[in-house]
Design an enzyme around this catalytic site. Structure first.
Site, short mmCIF file in Angstrom:
data_model
loop_
_atom_site.label_atom_id
_atom_site.label_comp_id
_atom_site.label_asym_id
_atom_site.label_seq_id
_atom_site.Cartn_x
_atom_site.Cartn_y
_atom_site.Cartn_z
N LYS A 269 0.86 -1.18 0.00
CA LYS A 269 0.00 0.00 0.00
C LYS A 269 0.90 1.23 0.00
CE LYS A 269 -3.81 2.10 2.67
NZ LYS A 269 -4.68 1.96 3.87
N SER B 92 -9.65 2.00 3.11
CA SER B 92 -8.77 2.75 2.25
C SER B 92 -7.78 1.89 1.47
CB SER B 92 -7.99 3.77 3.07
OG SER B 92 -7.11 3.12 3.97
N SER C 176 -9.86 -0.23 7.36
CA SER C 176 -9.29 -0.12 6.02
C SER C 176 -8.62 -1.38 5.47
CB SER C 176 -8.29 1.04 5.96
OG SER C 176 -8.97 2.26 5.96
#
Lengths: 99, 501, 493
Positions: free
Chosen positions: B80, B155, B179
């Site tokens: 990420k 997210s 997330s």
């Protein structure tokens, strides 16, 4: 509690966010809606409850770990400053600071 | 030419590498090609074949030398874009950091490299991890591989989509209020948010420091155990990193011990007490999600588990508490983005203050600005007690509610999110509606507990549904083992977007 | 009606650690810009603070030193908080400090009020002392790019102990006495190098005026004071300004003012005009700082062993009580550990001449150090050597005038600074032989009949001229006391 434009401007100034005049109204409305949500906290009875700042302190109080006083950081100024928008002779440059 | 298209899990990849069917370089080349082919998903933000192949060559050397100490040797993964990396840019999905190159690697990145993984690139996410749909990325939304018109959740949306689309077997993500779990649920993969303090936050671009936790996303619980084992562990650079005895127990060893086959005459889950909170099954929950989650819990029950009714009375209060605490911490964490040492600097400004205010207004997206303003407001003079302190008190009550619940059960199970993936753009005009979607994941984050999402079926539109498993502190090995055994009994986690298995 | 002046002092003491408070970058002074700013100090994305153990120990030491070694003012649990504000030399946009629960609460510093033998002791109570990180520096000169300032973050993250006094000082002189006493304590216990030029010890003064008996007036905070002399001047200026303002019918506005040493005035800081809202909250990156009894007792044990628990206050009292020195002398001798150590060495080698040793250290030695701009630690004459010089004054070998001459040779390094060797080599022994002195007197009296006549007619002053002549004839070696005595005897004959 509504987020009027005076409040919004004061908070935006504290947060150093430039809010263009044409966005004050819409942003204010969004902030007011968020405040309605967070205002749900006001009715909760929390008398005698200690605030919990660190999640794991919920079970037992945690204490800060300390580091030995050794100066050992490797410092590569060039790499550290490679993202700076403006530099001169190893200094970060900003518009002139008053006082 | 070799193709990894049919390969899903780390075990698949590791076996092919171990059997010398494929080299790490060949595998990396193939995965890079898959990433390019899937460009439309917008999962990857930064790909650099040279960097990836260099890591793959190093892995091949280790393989040739017969190195056995690296459990993930040659396995392609991706991070990420919240984790900073030396080679690839690190943007946190923000225009503010559009060209940012970190002079150091995040601890998680270092550890996974040390475990032998080959990094394929950096993954799209909501700006500064703020969002539940990945629509808040400055670099455009990510598509859900199950329906490209829909969001992948957020997210960690890019991380979820990259695994769900079969590009890489595992990715890293972060979870501040759900997330990792929510995008895993919406893309039909497995993810675990560990106990707060298990995974170092050093090198994770901070959103809300007392909530942020890194974790793995993969198809199976077993792969999550492998990757989490490599990610987790004490880090002296993070003052909130745990070095207690409990934290030192290896996740993989704990997991392996738990799944070791032994006769279970009374069923696979005999003795396991599952708490089901009534507050997780209320009117806001979609019927499909409710049905699938109930069926999953029934599967556990059918195989010997006991189901206990429990109550988490402050489930709904987690939303206002979280949306005070997280923005408060974020408003302060994001003050370092002032256009001086790094990050976006406006082209035109009147003076120093205007330079900072304009740079921040230009560099941060609307949702980030809303959260900075919320956080600044709740910490400001006259409001601190009523909002911030009150939220922290409610936070303690929520954490206590979980401890009360764990007196009568081993795990808590329920839905991850009230609905399945929604259409891109459907909720982006109403921030509060989006916040309400986080209702089932926020409490776990506030309490710092470990939480998982495990695929448990599909809704009527063939959109994935996730089962949330919540354990007590440090119970990750047992949670992963329970999920693994569930995955031995089901095949939801093996379903592939576009049909087939 | 007179005005009462009310002063409280906030002092930023740079702790003498090797590394920074939250990073392992060096704290050494004077490195090229940003070469001692680590990724943590620069607040690069993803970095986190880790607390320095030594800084905590220094805070414990300070707590013990300002509380007579008692431990109750040291917080067993204190909290690091974020103080949020934007400033280019503050890389994170917040300063890690302590707010609601500081590491030290209470304590006191005793100061001497008045000079000489009439000096008395006044106790100034401390409000608190807390740990925090320093900011970097903005530079405005010497840049090629026009209209900019340069930011150097080498100092960012240097550990500070901010010590806040109660507003209990009533004059600029008291404020200076407090600052000096505090400076003495922090250097004495070894937690700060005390270098004011390099900013290791910085005082901000909160100044207000009121009519006696009235509530506190509005205060102004004076910043940027980097010497005791400037502190006194800045306060005096500010007091005058406030009194004139009020007497002219104006009102004091609460503000931060900067002292400009060149113009000897204070002026309002432009950048601090906004009312600040620092939005303090507990730093989520740092758990509560726990200090346990073992840590405190260990630190106390070390301080006792090193003699530093013996803080200036108690050594000062010892000098007054056991060495019979004046409050004034005792205060000067305890301005730092170096001075106290020098005194005890001198006392031992002088044959226990406490008052003479004190006079020499606080007088000739101190002014010579001042003239040469060096620290006592670098003095060419040490306490032991000075004591041996004092011994020769005490036993009459040297007159005080001759001793000054010998001291000059010692300072220049003659004979390894050995007073006896210098006296021997230069023939500087005082003449005390009565016969020899009488012979000179007879000579002088014969040549100065006019002065003799004047004295005998009642002009007492005339004897001074005669003494002068005798001393001159002896080349300064005659003992002046003896000369006086013998001369009077002869004149009375």
């Amino acid at each position: 509690m509504s987020f009027d434009s005076t409040t919004l401007q004061r908070i935006a100034s504290l947060a150093r966010l430039d809010v263009p005049a044409d966005q004050l109204a819409s942003l204010g409305a969004e902030m007011s809606a968020i405040l309605v949500l967070v205002d749900q906290l006001q009715g909760v009875d929390t008398k005698g409850v200690a605030p919990l700042a660190h999640p794991l302190s919920a079970v037992s109080e945690m204490a800060l770990r300390l580091r030995p006083d050794e100066a050992c950081a490797e410092i590569n100024r060039e790499a550290n400053m490679q993202n700076a928008p403006m530099t001169e002779n190893g200094l970060f440059l900003v518009p002139r600071v008053l006082d | 030419m070799f193709s990894s298209l049919a390969m899903r899990t780390i075990t698949d990849f590791s076996r092919a590498l171990a059997a010398k069917q494929v080299s790490a370089v060949e595998l990396a080349t193939d995965v890079l090609a898959k990433a390019t082919a899937a460009k439309g998903l917008n999962a990857f933000l930064h790909v650099d074949a040279d960097l990836t192949l260099a890591e793959a060559r190093a892995a091949d050397k280790h393989i040739a030398a017969g190195v056995t100490s690296k459990p993930l040797l040659g396995v392609p993964i991706a991070h990420k874009d919240i984790f900073v990396t030396r080679g690839w840019r690190s943007t946190a999905g923000s225009k503010m950091l559009a060209n940012y190159v970190s002079p150091f690697d995040a601890t998680v990145v270092e550890r996974l490299r040390a475990a032998g993984t080959v990094c394929v690139g950096k993954l799209n996410c909501d700006e500064f991890a703020m969002g539940s749909s990945n629509e808040n990325s400055a670099f455009g939304p990510v598509q859900n591989p199950w329906d490209t018109g829909r969001i992948p959740g957020g997210s960690s949306g890019g991380s979820a989509a990259a695994v769900a689309a079969g590009i890489v077997p595992a990715t890293t993500g972060t979870d501040t209020g759900g997330s990792l779990r929510q995008p895993a649920a919406m893309t039909g993969i497995t993810a675990i948010k560990p106990t707060y303090g298990r995974v170092s936050r050093y090198g994770m671009i901070a959103f809300a420091s007392s909530l942020d936790q890194g974790g793995p996303m993969a198809h199976t619980a077993e792969d999550c155990a492998l990757v989490l084992d490599a990610m987790a562990g004490f880090d002296e650079r993070d003052s909130t990193s745990l070095d207690s005895e409990k934290a030192k127990v290896s996740i993989w060893q704990g997991f392996s011990a738990q799944i070791a086959s032994k006769p279970r005459p009374n069923g696979e889950f005999a003795g396991l007490r599952i708490g089901v909170p009534e507050e997780f099954f209320t009117e806001g929950l979609s019927a499909d999600v409710s049905t699938r989650v109930t069926e999953a819990i029934d599967t556990f029950k059918k195989h010997g588990a006991t189901v206990v009714d429990i109550s988490l009375p402050r489930t709904a209060l987690a939303i206002p508490a979280y949306y005070v605490i997280a923005p408060a911490e974020a408003s302060s964490n994001l003050s370092r983005f002032d256009g001086i040492r790094f990050g976006h600097r406006a082209a035109h400004y009147a003076d120093l203050n205007d330079m900072i205010a304009t740079s921040r207004a230009e560099g941060f997206g609307r949702e980030v600005q809303r959260r900075i303003l919320t956080g600044t407001y709740v910490l400001s003079h006259g409001y601190y007690d009523a909002y911030y302190l009150q939220a922290q008190r409610v936070r303690r009550l929520i954490a206590q509610d979980f401890q009360t619940a764990f007196k009568s059960c081993d795990f808590i199970m329920g839905p991850v999110a009230p609905t399945t993936a929604w259409k891109i753009g459907e909720k982006s005009s109403d921030p509060v509606a989006m916040y309400l979607e986080d209702i089932f994941t926020l409490g776990v984050s506030l309490a710092g507990l470990p939480g998982m999402s495990v695929p448990c079926g599909f809704d009527h539109q063939k959109l994935p549904v996730g089962l949330q498993i919540i354990g007590n502190y440090f119970e990750e090995p047992a949670m992963l083992a329970a999920a693994h055994r569930y995955q031995q009994l089901t095949d939801w986690h093996l379903q592939i977007p576009g049909g087939g298995k | 009606m007179t005005w009462e002046i009310v002063i409280g002092i906030e002092t930023h003491v740079q702790l003498a650690t090797r590394s920074k408070i939250f990073s392992s970058a060096s704290t050494a002074f004077g490195a090229p810009p940003n070469t001692q700013a680590s990724v943590v100090d620069l607040a690069l994305p993803g970095t986190l603070p880790v607390m320095n153990k030594q800084a905590v120990e220094f805070a414990i030491k300070f707590g013990l030193a300002v509380n007579d070694g008692q431990t109750h003012n040291i917080a067993r649990r204190s909290i690091f908080a974020r103080k949020n504000y934007f400033y280019p030399d503050l890389p994170k946009g917040y300063q890690i400090s302590q707010f609601e629960l500081p590491v030290v609460t209470g304590g006191f510093v005793d100061i001497q009020v008045g000079e000489g033998d009439t000096a008395t002791t006044k106790r100034i109570n401390l409000t608190r002392a807390h740990l925090e990180e320093d900011a970097g520096k903005s530079l405005h000169e010497g840049l090629e790019t026009p209209g900019v300032s340069g930011i150097d973050l080498n100092r960012a993250g240097t550990p500070l102990l901010e010590i806040v006094s109660e507003p209990e000082m009533r004059s600029a002189a008291e404020a200076v006495a407090y600052a000096k006493a505090l400076h003495g304590i922090v250097t004495w216990i070894g937690i700060c190098d005390g270098n004011m030029q390099e900013g290791s010890f910085r005082c901000d003064a909160n100044v207000s005026v009121r009519k006696p008996g009235e509530p506190l007036g509005t205060r102004c905070e004076i910043k940027n004071v980097n010497s005791f002399r400037f502190l006194e001047r800045a306060i005096n200026y500010e007091v005058r300004r406030q009194i004139e303002l009020i007497e002219d019918g104006g009102k004091v506005i609460q503000q931060t003012r900067l002292y400009d040493a060149d113009r000897d005035e204070t002026r309002a800081m432009r950048s601090k005009e906004d009312a600040m809202d620092y939005r303090y909250f507990p730093d989520p990156d740092l758990l509560p700082l726990a200090i346990n009894e073992t840590q405190i007792e260990t630190t106390r044990g070390l301080m006792l062993r090193d003699g530093v628990i013996d803080v200036p206050g108690s050594t000062r009292q010892q000098l007054i009580d056991a060495y019979d020195l004046s409050v004034y002398d005792a205060q000067l001798l305890t301005q730092s550990r170096a001075f106290a150590t020098c005194f005890f060495a001198a006392y031992n080698s002088s044959g226990e001449q406490a008052k003479l040793c004190a006079n020499w250290i606080n007088g000739d030695l101190a002014s010579q150090l001042n003239r040469d701009g060096i620290e006592l630690a670098d003095s060419p004459v040490n306490g032991d050597q000075l004591g041996r010089l004092v011994k020769r004054i005490a036993d009459g070998t040297l007159s005080s005038k001759m001793a000054k001459e010998v001291f000059g040779y010692m300072w220049a390094g003659e004979h390894g600074g050995d007073a006896d060797a210098i006296i021997e080599a230069r023939g500087l022994k005082q003449v005390t032989d009565t016969g020899a002195i009488e012979k000179i007197i007879d000579d002088v009296l014969a040549k100065n009949e006019k002065s003799v006549a004047e004295f005998k007619s009642g002009k007492e002053k005339a004897i001074q001229a005669l003494i002068g002549q005798v001393m001159k004839a002896s080349q300064g070696k005659a003992n002046p006391g003896q000369v006086n005595e013998l001369l009077r005897k002869k004149l009375a004959e």
